[in-house]
Design a protein around this motif. Structure first.
Motif, PDB file in Angstrom:
ATOM      1  N   GLY A  52       0.804  -1.214   0.000  1.00 44.92           N
ATOM      2  CA  GLY A  52       0.000   0.000   0.000  1.00 44.92           C
ATOM      3  C   GLY A  52       0.836   1.262   0.000  1.00 44.92           C
ATOM      4  N   VAL A  53       1.877   1.322   0.831  1.00 41.66           N
ATOM      5  CA  VAL A  53       2.699   2.528   0.872  1.00 41.66           C
ATOM      6  C   VAL A  53       3.541   2.659  -0.391  1.00 41.66           C
ATOM      7  CG1 VAL A  53       4.698   1.544   2.116  1.00 41.66           C
ATOM      8  CG2 VAL A  53       4.146   3.967   2.353  1.00 41.66           C
ATOM      9  N   VAL A  54       4.009   1.537  -0.931  1.00 39.84           N
ATOM     10  CA  VAL A  54       4.774   1.588  -2.179  1.00 39.84           C
ATOM     11  C   VAL A  54       3.903   2.152  -3.302  1.00 39.84           C
ATOM     12  CG1 VAL A  54       5.945   0.223  -3.952  1.00 39.84           C
ATOM     13  CG2 VAL A  54       6.324  -0.298  -1.531  1.00 39.84           C
ATOM     14  N   ASN A  55       2.688   1.635  -3.448  1.00 43.47           N
ATOM     15  CA  ASN A  55       1.790   2.109  -4.504  1.00 43.47           C
ATOM     16  C   ASN A  55       1.370   3.552  -4.290  1.00 43.47           C
ATOM     17  OD1 ASN A  55       1.541  -0.168  -6.291  1.00 43.47           O
ATOM     18  ND2 ASN A  55       0.391  -1.225  -4.689  1.00 43.47           N
ATOM     19  N   ALA A  56       1.219   3.947  -3.034  1.00 40.37           N
ATOM     20  CA  ALA A  56       0.833   5.325  -2.748  1.00 40.37           C
ATOM     21  C   ALA A  56       1.922   6.302  -3.203  1.00 40.37           C
ATOM     22  CB  ALA A  56       0.562   5.493  -1.250  1.00 40.37           C
ATOM     23  N   VAL A  57       3.184   5.957  -2.951  1.00 40.61           N
ATOM     24  CA  VAL A  57       4.279   6.842  -3.366  1.00 40.61           C
ATOM     25  C   VAL A  57       4.406   6.856  -4.891  1.00 40.61           C
ATOM     26  CG1 VAL A  57       6.766   7.267  -3.215  1.00 40.61           C
ATOM     27  CG2 VAL A  57       5.506   6.531  -1.186  1.00 40.61           C
ATOM     28  N   ILE A  58       4.214   5.705  -5.529  1.00 43.06           N
ATOM     29  CA  ILE A  58       4.249   5.665  -6.994  1.00 43.06           C
ATOM     30  C   ILE A  58       3.175   6.581  -7.575  1.00 43.06           C
ATOM     31  CG2 ILE A  58       3.829   4.204  -9.013  1.00 43.06           C
ATOM     32  CD1 ILE A  58       5.081   1.877  -7.445  1.00 43.06           C
ATOM     33  N   SER A  59       1.973   6.507  -7.031  1.00 40.26           N
ATOM     34  CA  SER A  59       0.875   7.346  -7.525  1.00 40.26           C
ATOM     35  C   SER A  59       1.172   8.820  -7.316  1.00 40.26           C
ATOM     36  CB  SER A  59      -0.428   6.974  -6.807  1.00 40.26           C
ATOM     37  OG  SER A  59      -0.806   5.659  -7.114  1.00 40.26           O
ATOM     38  N   PHE A  60       1.698   9.163  -6.148  1.00 40.29           N
ATOM     39  CA  PHE A  60       2.027  10.565  -5.883  1.00 40.29           C
ATOM     40  C   PHE A  60       3.076  11.067  -6.869  1.00 40.29           C
ATOM     41  CE2 PHE A  60       3.990  14.208  -3.976  1.00 40.29           C
ATOM     42  CZ  PHE A  60       2.953  14.856  -3.320  1.00 40.29           C
ATOM     43  N   HIS A  61       4.092  10.230  -7.119  1.00 38.57           N
ATOM     44  CA  HIS A  61       5.177  10.636  -8.013  1.00 38.57           C
ATOM     45  C   HIS A  61       4.680  10.847  -9.436  1.00 38.57           C
ATOM     46  CE1 HIS A  61       8.683   9.748 -10.707  1.00 38.57           C
ATOM     47  NE2 HIS A  61       9.264  10.606  -9.885  1.00 38.57           N
ATOM     48  N   LYS A  62       3.753  10.044  -9.879  1.00 33.29           N
ATOM     49  CA  LYS A  62       3.239  10.194 -11.236  1.00 33.29           C
ATOM     50  C   LYS A  62       2.534  11.532 -11.429  1.00 33.29           C
ATOM     51  CE  LYS A  62       2.833   5.300 -12.427  1.00 33.29           C
ATOM     52  NZ  LYS A  62       1.921   4.145 -12.668  1.00 33.29           N
ATOM     53  N   ASN A  63       1.958  12.049 -10.363  1.00 41.67           N
ATOM     54  CA  ASN A  63       1.245  13.321 -10.448  1.00 41.67           C
ATOM     55  C   ASN A  63       2.086  14.514 -10.020  1.00 41.67           C
ATOM     56  OD1 ASN A  63      -1.293  12.200 -11.292  1.00 41.67           O
ATOM     57  ND2 ASN A  63      -1.514  11.398  -9.204  1.00 41.67           N
ATOM     58  N   ASN A  64       3.233  14.250  -9.373  1.00 42.03           N
ATOM     59  CA  ASN A  64       4.099  15.332  -8.894  1.00 42.03           C
ATOM     60  C   ASN A  64       5.524  14.794  -8.818  1.00 42.03           C
ATOM     61  OD1 ASN A  64       5.527  17.311  -7.575  1.00 42.03           O
ATOM     62  ND2 ASN A  64       4.063  17.576  -5.907  1.00 42.03           N
ATOM     63  N   ASN A  65       6.223  14.849  -9.954  1.00 40.19           N
ATOM     64  CA  ASN A  65       7.561  14.252 -10.013  1.00 40.19           C
ATOM     65  C   ASN A  65       8.685  15.282  -9.955  1.00 40.19           C
ATOM     66  OD1 ASN A  65       7.456  15.432 -12.515  1.00 40.19           O
ATOM     67  ND2 ASN A  65       7.470  13.510 -13.675  1.00 40.19           N
ATOM     68  N   LYS A  66       8.360  16.499  -9.515  1.00 41.89           N
ATOM     69  CA  LYS A  66       9.371  17.562  -9.500  1.00 41.89           C
ATOM     70  C   LYS A  66      10.032  17.737  -8.139  1.00 41.89           C
ATOM     71  CE  LYS A  66       8.510  18.706 -13.783  1.00 41.89           C
ATOM     72  NZ  LYS A  66       9.487  18.355 -14.846  1.00 41.89           N
ATOM     73  N   ASN A  67       9.242  17.676  -7.083  1.00 41.18           N
ATOM     74  CA  ASN A  67       9.748  18.067  -5.765  1.00 41.18           C
ATOM     75  C   ASN A  67       9.547  16.929  -4.764  1.00 41.18           C
ATOM     76  OD1 ASN A  67      10.439  19.252  -3.337  1.00 41.18           O
ATOM     77  ND2 ASN A  67       9.383  21.183  -3.771  1.00 41.18           N
ATOM     78  N   ALA A 114       9.731   2.524   4.568  1.00 34.47           N
ATOM     79  CA  ALA A 114       9.546   1.976   3.225  1.00 34.47           C
ATOM     80  C   ALA A 114       9.109   3.078   2.278  1.00 34.47           C
ATOM     81  CB  ALA A 114       8.512   0.852   3.254  1.00 34.47           C
ATOM     82  N   GLY A 115       8.231   3.946   2.749  1.00 34.39           N
ATOM     83  CA  GLY A 115       7.796   5.076   1.930  1.00 34.39           C
ATOM     84  C   GLY A 115       8.946   5.974   1.533  1.00 34.39           C
ATOM     85  N   VAL A 116       9.853   6.246   2.472  1.00 34.61           N
ATOM     86  CA  VAL A 116      11.025   7.073   2.171  1.00 34.61           C
ATOM     87  C   VAL A 116      11.919   6.384   1.148  1.00 34.61           C
ATOM     88  CG1 VAL A 116      13.179   7.987   3.131  1.00 34.61           C
ATOM     89  CG2 VAL A 116      11.032   8.344   4.343  1.00 34.61           C
ATOM     90  N   CYS A 117      12.095   5.076   1.274  1.00 34.20           N
ATOM     91  CA  CYS A 117      12.928   4.348   0.302  1.00 34.20           C
ATOM     92  C   CYS A 117      12.367   4.486  -1.112  1.00 34.20           C
ATOM     93  CB  CYS A 117      13.020   2.872   0.686  1.00 34.20           C
ATOM     94  SG  CYS A 117      14.022   2.540   2.152  1.00 34.20           S
ATOM     95  N   ILE A 118      11.057   4.278  -1.275  1.00 33.19           N
ATOM     96  CA  ILE A 118      10.451   4.373  -2.606  1.00 33.19           C
ATOM     97  C   ILE A 118      10.551   5.802  -3.127  1.00 33.19           C
ATOM     98  CG2 ILE A 118       8.372   3.968  -3.966  1.00 33.19           C
ATOM     99  CD1 ILE A 118       9.773   1.471  -2.735  1.00 33.19           C
ATOM    100  N   MET A 119      10.276   6.762  -2.279  1.00 30.30           N
ATOM    101  CA  MET A 119      10.405   8.166  -2.673  1.00 30.30           C
ATOM    102  C   MET A 119      11.822   8.462  -3.174  1.00 30.30           C
ATOM    103  SD  MET A 119      10.032  11.549  -0.261  1.00 30.30           S
ATOM    104  CE  MET A 119      11.528  11.157   0.658  1.00 30.30           C
ATOM    105  N   SER A 120      12.812   7.991  -2.458  1.00 32.32           N
ATOM    106  CA  SER A 120      14.207   8.257  -2.827  1.00 32.32           C
ATOM    107  C   SER A 120      14.572   7.594  -4.145  1.00 32.32           C
ATOM    108  CB  SER A 120      15.143   7.781  -1.713  1.00 32.32           C
ATOM    109  OG  SER A 120      14.803   8.374  -0.480  1.00 32.32           O
ATOM    110  N   LEU A 121      14.071   6.379  -4.361  1.00 29.82           N
ATOM    111  CA  LEU A 121      14.336   5.673  -5.619  1.00 29.82           C
ATOM    112  C   LEU A 121      13.705   6.386  -6.809  1.00 29.82           C
ATOM    113  CD1 LEU A 121      13.741   1.993  -4.432  1.00 29.82           C
ATOM    114  CD2 LEU A 121      15.954   3.003  -5.037  1.00 29.82           C
ATOM    115  N   LEU A 122      12.520   6.937  -6.624  1.00 32.28           N
ATOM    116  CA  LEU A 122      11.805   7.567  -7.732  1.00 32.28           C
ATOM    117  C   LEU A 122      12.273   8.990  -8.017  1.00 32.28           C
ATOM    118  CD1 LEU A 122       8.164   6.337  -7.019  1.00 32.28           C
ATOM    119  CD2 LEU A 122       9.743   5.501  -8.762  1.00 32.28           C
ATOM    120  N   TYR A 123      12.600   9.729  -6.985  1.00 35.79           N
ATOM    121  CA  TYR A 123      12.989  11.129  -7.180  1.00 35.79           C
ATOM    122  C   TYR A 123      14.491  11.287  -7.394  1.00 35.79           C
ATOM    123  CZ  TYR A 123       8.304  12.787  -5.959  1.00 35.79           C
ATOM    124  OH  TYR A 123       6.952  13.048  -5.951  1.00 35.79           O
TER     125      TYR A 123
END
Length: 700
Positions: free
Chosen positions: A216-231, A258-267
């Motif tokens: 759930g947290v992994v998918n939530a960060v992916i969804s957020f990144h798709k809509n806001n991949n700048k910051n 886990a959320g921070v890890c996914i955020m860091s990988l994507l950004y």
């Protein structure tokens, strides 16, 4: 193996280095007092280490990945890994309540809780289960921070990496903790064969339940990144509001991190930015940056790592397990071991390039950019780097640049086989050290000069340094012939009961007055081999890092009293040292029984679980061994032990024959072939107070 060997080495090397870069970067701001706002206020946009360390001391985030993987090395592994294999590594390599991981108390620290469960007969995986420990403790972050190496040894096979990581994590974790282990290890394994971070993450997701909170947290960060991949800071705010520590109890829950890890990988655009984001985000900074570094390092390779992050590591990692010998980790050698396991686990022959000999030092400088931890004393006029330009054998060597050296000026180029408290800025996780080189061993290396200008001859002098007195012991000078490899060999001399903490060459300019030397030296095939023969005089040792040099102490109260090492304990106390891979060896000391007739010499000790012992035990002479941490007598003899009398005790093993001598008289022999190698040491197995004199060690 589907992967090219060079690619496999490059990616494994990059992944392990990047893991440690992330740990080192994040550790200074790990305490929870360092919120993301305070980190930003103090350090701004982090683009380099926030602290300079003389040497970065041991951290649980690297102890676990290295030591728990030794379940494969210890002879228990057959065709399938089991939780009990890894549990044995937990119990064998930890000094109880010192180092390895956070000893925060039973019911508080997940790892401490699991360890005590194991010690008290609650076997893995029950030791880490929700049933025994409750959901909060079982789902803390340790499930994913100790498993990077399982991804490294299953390159390109995320299914197997996930399986093995989950098995290993089950010793201490359950539920979401196991999903985190499966996910991170699978991502690391997938990164060997995929450059798309989305695909890597999706592979990890495919191996955990879709209904899990972790998914759930992994998918939530992916969804957020798709809509806001700048910051990325916008994403962090989203995590803090919706997936923060306030919603997941315990000391350090896996889900927010886990959320921070996914955020860091994507950004993060590369490994450097990814570990920087994981650090600036707060929460468990070193754990998150370490996991992110492993994935991104494997994905992007060595060439992606900034020099400002790689150079301070200098291919040297400190551990804090029970073996001081194993605690000095040479990264290129360890990378070769990881790659070797990747081949062995797949049932394939191990290439000669990554084969290593346990218990010997051999630095070949073949891996890209490697230094094997070599150092220089004069950093202003000499610098080190790896070179592919010249090599005595293979394709690499260590290059020493010397710049503006004039007559009488020197610089030492050396390897450190032993470390002291003064070599560190702090005492994180209380590392302990035993030398990786000893008196009577042979040191050899090849040296070549390539001079730009200056004297026609250049003088080098092999040397070792006494760790107690800091005296430099020079071993005969020689002159180099231009662009010709010269073999340098010497025997490490007897140091009268002390150990050496530098081995190398002293470089001295022979230029005329007002003239300078400029040029390169090349060093290749550095080896330390042969049988050790040394003494440890107790009055030359010091209490450091909650132990006494050069021993690793587990249990008991140990002190240096005059020229003896004294111990008192209620049940068990042990001090071990020496090469972890010593085989046939003879140890000797003087033992004085002061309270209860107990005092033993130790051989082939492989940790807290396994070893041989001989001497005084429960008012008898015995030869015994520990099996799964329990002492068993193999042979015994009635003996009239006199308190406060000094006995000369010798314990010797040759192949499967063990012999005990008291005052030069052979008293006991036995045959046993349970353990083939291990450390030496001093021990009490049934309490009391005893003193040990100078320890004499001779490999046979």
């Amino acid at each position: 193996m589907d992967l090219n060997l060079d690619t496999l080495i490059d990616k494994t090397y990059a992944g392990f280095l990047a893991m440690n870069i992330g740990i080192r970067l994040g550790a200074p701001v790990e305490p929870t007092v360092w919120t993301s706002q305070r980190i930003e206020r103090a350090y701004g946009n982090i683009t380099n280490y926030v602290k300079d360390f003389k040497n970065f001391a041991a951290d649980d985030d690297v102890n676990g990945p290295v030591y728990f993987l030794r379940a494969l090395d210890d002879g228990n592994y057959k065709e399938k890994l089991t939780p009990s294999d890894v549990a044995d590594a937990w119990l064998n390599y930890a000094r109880e309540e010192i180092g390895m991981f956070w000893w925060g108390g039973y019911g508080v620290s997940t790892e401490h809780t699991a360890y005590l469960n194991l010690k008290n007969g609650i076997n893995a995986p029950l030791s880490g289960s929700i049933e025994v420990n409750g959901k909060t403790r079982a789902e803390q972050i340790g499930g994913q921070i100790f498993i990077d190496t399982w991804g490294f040894v299953w390159p390109g096979n995320p299914e197997k990496a996930s399986e093995y990581a989950r098995i290993a994590a089950s010793v201490s974790h359950d539920g979401e903790g196991l999903y985190g282990a499966s996910f991170i290890a699978a991502c690391i394994a997938k990164a060997y064969v995929c450059n798309n971070i989305y695909e890597i993450i999706e592979t990890g997701l495919s191996l955990i339940p879709k209904t899990s909170i972790y998914a759930g947290v992994v998918n939530a960060v992916i969804s957020f990144h798709k809509n806001n991949n700048k910051n990325w800071r916008d994403c962090l705010k989203y995590l803090q509001d919706n997936w923060g520590y306030d919603k997941y109890k315990g000391v350090c829950h896996i889900i927010p991190n886990a959320g921070v890890c996914i955020m860091s990988l994507l950004y993060g655009k590369d490994i450097n930015e990814a570990v920087e984001i994981a650090t600036m985000a707060g929460w468990d900074t070193d754990c998150n940056a370490g996991n992110v570094g492993s994935i991104m390092g494997v994905k992007d390779g060595l060439g992606s790592i900034k020099e400002c992050y790689r150079k301070p590591l200098n291919d040297f990692i400190v551990l804090s397990g029970i073996s001081g010998y194993l605690n000095t980790l040479d990264v290129p050698t360890y990378v070769k071991d990881l790659v070797s396991w990747a081949y062995k686990l797949k049932g394939e022959d191990v290439p000669s390039l990554v084969q290593t000999t346990k218990g010997e030092i051999h630095f070949d400088f073949e891996l890209a950019g490697c230094t094997h931890g070599f150092r220089v004393s004069n950093t202003n006029q000499t610098q080190l780097s790896q070179s592919k330009e010249y090599a005595k054998s293979g394709n690499g060597s260590l290059r020493i640049i010397y710049d503006r050296m004039k007559r009488g000026e020197t610089s030492r180029i050396y390897y450190k086989p032993f470390y002291r408290r003064e070599d560190f800025d702090d005492e994180r996780y209380s590392p302990c050290f035993s030398p990786t080189a000893y008196s009577n061993q042979k040191v050899s290396m090849y040296i070549m000069s390539d001079k730009f200008s200056g004297a026609s001859e250049f003088i080098i002098t092999p040397y070792v340094r006494n760790s107690s007195t800091k005296e430099l012991i020079y071993l005969g000078s020689l002159t180099l012939i231009e662009k010709t490899w010269t073999k340098v060999e010497f025997i490490i001399p007897d140091l009268d009961g002390a150990v050496c903490d530098e081995i190398g060459i002293s470089l001295e300019s022979n230029s005329r007055i007002r003239a300078y030397d400029y040029g390169f030296l090349y060093l290749d095939d550095f080896k330390i081999t042969g049988k050790a023969n040394y003494t440890i005089k107790m009055d030359k040792q010091k209490p450091e890092f909650r132990t006494i040099t050069p021993f690793s102490i587990n249990h008991g109260a140990w002190n240096i009293e005059e020229d003896k090492l004294s111990v008192m304990c209620l049940e068990h106390g042990e001090a071990v040292t020496g090469n972890y891979y010593s085989k046939d060896v003879e140890v000797e000391t003087d033992i004085t029984i002061e309270s209860k007739a107990n005092g033993l010499l130790a051989l082939r000790v492989q940790g807290a679980q396994r070893g041989y012992y001989a001497g005084f035990y429960q008012s008898k002479l015995v030869i015994g061994k520990t099996v799964n941490g329990k002492f068993e007598v193999i042979k015994e003899k009635v003996f009239d032990i006199v308190k406060n009398r000094e006995y000369k005790v010798k314990f010797k093993c040759e192949d499967s024959l063990f012999s005990l001598y008291i005052d030069n008289e052979l008293e006991l022999t036995c045959l046993d072939n349970s353990y083939k190698y291990g450390m030496v040491g001093l021990s009490m197995q049934d309490g009391g107070r005893t003193s040990f004199g100078t320890l004499i060690v001779k490999e046979l």
